[in-house]
Design a protein around this motif. Structure first.
Motif, mmCIF file in Angstrom:
data_model
loop_
_atom_site.group_PDB
_atom_site.id
_atom_site.type_symbol
_atom_site.label_atom_id
_atom_site.label_comp_id
_atom_site.label_asym_id
_atom_site.label_seq_id
_atom_site.Cartn_x
_atom_site.Cartn_y
_atom_site.Cartn_z
ATOM 1 N N ILE A 172 0.844 -1.208 0.000
ATOM 2 C CA ILE A 172 0.000 0.000 0.000
ATOM 3 C C ILE A 172 0.872 1.249 0.000
ATOM 4 O O ILE A 172 0.586 2.220 -0.696
ATOM 5 N N ARG A 173 1.962 1.239 0.762
ATOM 6 C CA ARG A 173 2.837 2.410 0.821
ATOM 7 C C ARG A 173 3.469 2.710 -0.536
ATOM 8 O O ARG A 173 3.582 3.865 -0.935
ATOM 9 N N ILE A 174 3.873 1.685 -1.252
ATOM 10 C CA ILE A 174 4.505 1.890 -2.547
ATOM 11 C C ILE A 174 3.474 2.346 -3.583
ATOM 12 O O ILE A 174 3.744 3.229 -4.391
ATOM 13 N N ALA A 175 2.289 1.768 -3.551
ATOM 14 C CA ALA A 175 1.287 2.074 -4.568
ATOM 15 C C ALA A 175 0.617 3.426 -4.360
ATOM 16 O O ALA A 175 0.289 4.114 -5.320
ATOM 17 N N SER A 176 0.416 3.824 -3.106
ATOM 18 C CA SER A 176 -0.399 5.013 -2.870
ATOM 19 C C SER A 176 0.378 6.221 -2.380
ATOM 20 O O SER A 176 -0.146 7.325 -2.398
ATOM 21 N N GLY A 177 1.580 6.028 -1.915
ATOM 22 C CA GLY A 177 2.327 7.143 -1.335
ATOM 23 C C GLY A 177 2.183 7.152 0.174
ATOM 24 O O GLY A 177 1.372 6.452 0.754
ATOM 25 N N THR A 178 2.967 7.989 0.790
ATOM 26 C CA THR A 178 3.041 7.967 2.242
ATOM 27 C C THR A 178 1.812 8.554 2.922
ATOM 28 O O THR A 178 1.411 8.068 3.961
ATOM 29 N N ASP A 179 1.208 9.558 2.359
ATOM 30 C CA ASP A 179 0.075 10.203 3.038
ATOM 31 C C ASP A 179 -1.117 9.260 3.164
ATOM 32 O O ASP A 179 -1.712 9.142 4.237
ATOM 33 N N LEU A 180 -1.466 8.579 2.096
ATOM 34 C CA LEU A 180 -2.589 7.650 2.145
ATOM 35 C C LEU A 180 -2.258 6.411 2.976
ATOM 36 O O LEU A 180 -3.105 5.865 3.658
ATOM 37 N N ALA A 181 -1.001 5.981 2.945
ATOM 38 C CA ALA A 181 -0.601 4.791 3.698
ATOM 39 C C ALA A 181 -0.635 5.029 5.203
ATOM 40 O O ALA A 181 -0.758 4.074 5.972
ATOM 41 N N GLN A 182 -0.542 6.279 5.622
ATOM 42 C CA GLN A 182 -0.599 6.577 7.046
ATOM 43 C C GLN A 182 -1.971 6.254 7.630
ATOM 44 O O GLN A 182 -2.104 6.065 8.833
ATOM 45 N N LEU A 183 -2.992 6.191 6.793
ATOM 46 C CA LEU A 183 -4.315 5.800 7.280
ATOM 47 C C LEU A 183 -4.347 4.324 7.656
ATOM 48 O O LEU A 183 -5.116 3.916 8.514
ATOM 49 N N GLN A 184 -3.527 3.512 7.000
ATOM 50 C CA GLN A 184 -3.497 2.079 7.284
ATOM 51 C C GLN A 184 -2.648 1.765 8.509
ATOM 52 O O GLN A 184 -3.049 0.990 9.369
ATOM 53 N N PHE A 185 -1.448 2.332 8.560
ATOM 54 C CA PHE A 185 -0.529 2.060 9.674
ATOM 55 C C PHE A 185 0.320 3.308 9.884
ATOM 56 O O PHE A 185 1.110 3.692 9.020
ATOM 57 N N LYS A 186 0.151 3.936 11.021
ATOM 58 C CA LYS A 186 0.853 5.191 11.312
ATOM 59 C C LYS A 186 2.351 4.966 11.473
ATOM 60 O O LYS A 186 2.789 3.984 12.062
ATOM 61 N N GLU A 187 3.113 5.904 10.952
ATOM 62 C CA GLU A 187 4.579 5.788 10.999
ATOM 63 C C GLU A 187 5.110 5.874 12.427
ATOM 64 O O GLU A 187 6.084 5.209 12.769
ATOM 65 N N TYR A 188 4.475 6.671 13.278
ATOM 66 C CA TYR A 188 4.977 6.841 14.637
ATOM 67 C C TYR A 188 4.776 5.595 15.507
ATOM 68 O O TYR A 188 5.325 5.507 16.595
ATOM 69 N N LEU A 189 4.007 4.615 15.032
ATOM 70 C CA LEU A 189 3.797 3.382 15.793
ATOM 71 C C LEU A 189 4.893 2.343 15.585
ATOM 72 O O LEU A 189 4.967 1.371 16.342
ATOM 73 N N THR A 190 5.743 2.531 14.576
ATOM 74 C CA THR A 190 6.693 1.469 14.234
ATOM 75 C C THR A 190 7.719 1.210 15.341
ATOM 76 O O THR A 190 7.919 0.054 15.712
ATOM 77 N N THR A 191 8.337 2.235 15.858
ATOM 78 C CA THR A 191 9.367 2.026 16.881
ATOM 79 C C THR A 191 8.801 1.455 18.186
ATOM 80 O O THR A 191 9.348 0.487 18.718
ATOM 81 N N PRO A 192 7.695 1.998 18.729
ATOM 82 C CA PRO A 192 7.162 1.397 19.959
ATOM 83 C C PRO A 192 6.692 -0.042 19.773
ATOM 84 O O PRO A 192 6.874 -0.877 20.666
ATOM 85 N N LEU A 193 6.089 -0.357 18.623
ATOM 86 C CA LEU A 193 5.630 -1.729 18.409
ATOM 87 C C LEU A 193 6.801 -2.692 18.197
ATOM 88 O O LEU A 193 6.722 -3.855 18.595
ATOM 89 N N ALA A 194 7.873 -2.215 17.571
ATOM 90 C CA ALA A 194 9.064 -3.056 17.443
ATOM 91 C C ALA A 194 9.648 -3.363 18.817
ATOM 92 O O ALA A 194 10.038 -4.497 19.109
ATOM 93 N N ALA A 195 9.699 -2.350 19.670
ATOM 94 C CA ALA A 195 10.196 -2.566 21.028
ATOM 95 C C ALA A 195 9.266 -3.488 21.818
ATOM 96 O O ALA A 195 9.742 -4.334 22.596
ATOM 97 N N LEU A 196 7.960 -3.374 21.607
ATOM 98 C CA LEU A 196 7.009 -4.251 22.282
ATOM 99 C C LEU A 196 7.222 -5.709 21.873
ATOM 100 O O LEU A 196 7.157 -6.604 22.714
ATOM 101 N N GLY A 197 7.492 -5.949 20.601
ATOM 102 C CA GLY A 197 7.765 -7.313 20.153
ATOM 103 C C GLY A 197 8.993 -7.905 20.809
ATOM 104 O O GLY A 197 9.007 -9.080 21.206
#
Length: 146
Positions: A53-78
């Motif tokens: 989705i990020r590659i096809a639609s660009g970053t703005d639309l992809a943020q609706l699917q999965f927010k960029e600011y969630l990546t680091t905390p969720l990686a640490a949670l894993g």
């Protein structure tokens, strides 16, 4: 990317395929302790569904699917899920990642191993998915695809 206009056909195709890839990624994670596969492979498939989705639609639309600011905390949670499971077994008197020592009452050792491996696979899958998404997001910083 030289052409910054998104194709509606490509966008529709990726929006159609992404949930199925994600569903298969969850299947690989949950079935990983019975057959080949598991957290890393399932996490990679989950990341592919997000990156498609990020590659096809660009970053703005992809943020609706999965927010960029969630990546680091969720990686640490894993990582915390993975090491927390191992340290819990260690604190309970077993070895690191000795699932028979997990404090889940009323379960036989076979079921303790089942649930322990599943918890580990979920932690690994979450970490791999978010780290791969984080790598992609950091690579495209500075380029506006929208």
């Amino acid at each position: 990317m030289t052409n910054k206009s998104s194709s509606p056909i490509v966008l529709y195709g990726t929006r159609f395929l992404s949930p199925y890839i994600m569903l298969f990624g969850f299947y690989v994670i949950f079935h990983g302790h019975y057959s080949p596969g598991g957290g890393f492979q399932g996490g990679t498939l989950l990341a592919v569904s997000l990156l498609l989705i990020r590659i096809a639609s660009g970053t703005d639309l992809a943020q609706l699917q999965f927010k960029e600011y969630l990546t680091t905390p969720l990686a640490a949670l894993g990582v915390v899920i993975y090491f927390g499971t191992g340290l819990t077994a260690l604190i309970m008197g077993g070895y690191f990642l000795d699932y028979e020592e997990l404090p889940i009452p009323g379960l036989e050792p076979a079921y303790l191993r089942y649930w322990g491996i599943l918890i580990i696979e979920l932690g690994i899958g979450l970490t791999v998915m978010t780290v791969l998404t984080l790598i992609y997001d950091n690579m495209v910083k500075g380029e506006d695809y929208a």
